[in-house]
Design an enzyme around this catalytic site. Structure first.
Site, PDB file in Angstrom:
ATOM      1  N   CYS A 147       0.835  -1.203   0.000  1.00 31.76           N
ATOM      2  CA  CYS A 147       0.000   0.000   0.000  1.00 31.76           C
ATOM      3  C   CYS A 147       0.869   1.251   0.000  1.00 31.76           C
ATOM      4  O   CYS A 147       0.608   2.199  -0.744  1.00 31.76           O
ATOM      5  CB  CYS A 147      -0.922  -0.009   1.214  1.00 31.76           C
ATOM      6  SG  CYS A 147      -2.129   1.346   1.225  1.00 31.76           S
ATOM      7  N   CYS A 197      -6.425  -3.193   7.300  1.00 30.17           N
ATOM      8  CA  CYS A 197      -7.625  -2.376   7.094  1.00 30.17           C
ATOM      9  C   CYS A 197      -8.729  -3.125   6.372  1.00 30.17           C
ATOM     10  O   CYS A 197      -9.904  -2.965   6.698  1.00 30.17           O
ATOM     11  CB  CYS A 197      -7.269  -1.085   6.366  1.00 30.17           C
ATOM     12  SG  CYS A 197      -6.692  -1.292   4.658  1.00 30.17           S
TER      13      CYS A 197
END
Length: 381
Positions: A117, A213
């Site tokens: 990410c 997440c």
């Protein structure tokens, strides 16, 4: 604050510099925005929308892409008097983060998606967006530091050792470091919360998420099955001698060092020692069977300057929460090549798919993905 940090702050704090703040809705990125504004930057806040609930098969109420988090981020920006935007990166996140995460588990690895990410979304896509907007810097709430010495930019550990996040930033390049700010690198977590409380931020006491997440319940195997739309085949639990001990529920549900959730009776504690994709087998052993000294690293990245040749002493981490340990690093001939680490003492549960990150004191030298332990080089998948 060290002299080099002060010099960096003076250089980057020039009046009129524009900064794009990546804001998750949490306290860290909110205080990072406040500190950046205090340094004289023209700030713009943004939230990166990374996925929708149908992408992960779960409700988004408790994730970083929830409506509450975007409301919190917007409320902080309103309080600071800075613009706020939501940018959509759902397709890129699926392609660059979720898909590689799932594929890594299918190869018998245990990946850290935060690294991908950072690599592809925050410090590539958002970096490009910042340039398009005329912003000279991007800002995040990571606990790490950047210094400049003799024309080179260095990534360093944060002042707070309990919050240091330099491990997940090892893939940054010098050009990115030159246009990035980590305002929290010189602060401890309690200081960050105190600043948020003084400012009256809505998220000053907000609880930190400890999970990935897009897997808010921590059940990676279930998320992978939902994402692929299938179940994974059962296979044998084998001991170190090859004897079958039971049946596992699918190889994606296991990781090196795992003890709980095996579901087989035993007269002693058993741990996952190896995942054998070729035989669809989970190899179990004793705690002592988890220790290795050597490992092979693929896609090795060196942060600053040209990659040296030969070997060097360093310390290295094999997981985010793992302590560093002294080792010898055998460097690859070129960027992106294969490196090797040999630790002074055996390390427990070296896990393919995780990252090995190398340090010289508080400077991050570089790192890469653990391919295999040196002793397992004949088991390349």
């Amino acid at each position: 604050m060290q002299e080099n940090d002060i010099q960096m702050n003076e250089k980057k704090g020039a009046a009129g510099s524009a900064a794009l703040i990546a804001m998750s809705g949490g306290v860290d990125s909110s205080v990072a925005a406040k500190l950046t504004l205090d340094r004289g930057y023209s700030c713009t806040g943004c939230t990166m929308r990374l996925y929708e609930n149908d992408m992960i098969g779960m409700d988004l109420l408790d994730t970083c892409c929830s409506l509450k988090d975007t409301r919190d981020a917007r409320a902080v920006c309103d309080k600071l008097g800075i613009p706020y935007f939501i940018f959509h990166y759902e397709n890129e996140f699926t392609e660059k983060v979720i898909e590689p995460f799932v594929a890594s588990y299918e190869r018998g690895e245990t990946p850290n998606p935060c690294i991908n990410c950072n690599r592809h979304l925050k410090f590539h896509s958002l970096y490009q967006r910042a340039k398009e907007m005329g912003c000279g810097y991007i800002v995040t709430g990571h606990y790490a530091r950047i210094t400049e010495e003799k024309g080179h930019f260095y990534l360093r550990k944060a002042v707070d050792p309990d919050k240091d996040q330099s491990y997940v930033l090892y893939d940054l390049k010098e050009e990115q470091l030159a246009h990035t700010l980590f305002p929290l690198g010189d602060h401890r977590k309690e200081e960050t919360r105190a600043i948020a409380s003084e400012m009256g931020f809505v998220n000053a006491k907000k609880k930190e998420s400890q999970d990935i997440c897009f897997v808010p319940d921590g059940d990676y195997g279930a998320m992978i099955c939902r994402f692929r739309g299938k179940e994974y085949p059962e296979g044998p639990f084998l001991d170190m001698e090859g004897n079958q001990l039971g049946i596992h529920k699918g190889i994606i549900h296991y990781t090196i060092g795992q003890r709980r959730g095996l579901g087989i009776p035993a007269d002693r504690r058993l741990y996952v020692v190896k995942l054998d994709i070729c035989r669809n087998a989970v190899i179990l052993g004793d705690d002592k069977d988890l220790y290795r000294r050597g490992l092979v690293i693929r896609n090795f990245h060196w942060i600053t300057g040209e990659i040296p040749s030969g070997e060097m002493r360093c310390t290295a981490k094999i997981r985010y929460q793992k302590k560093e340990a002294p080792a010898v690093l055998q460097l690859p001939e070129k960027e992106g090549g294969t490196a090797r680490l040999l630790f002074d003492e055996p390390q427990r549960a070296i896990t393919p798919g995780q990252s090995a990150v190398c340090y010289d004191g508080d400077i991050v030298l570089g790192g890469g993905i653990i391919q295999q332990t040196e002793e397992d080089r004949d088991f390349v998948q």
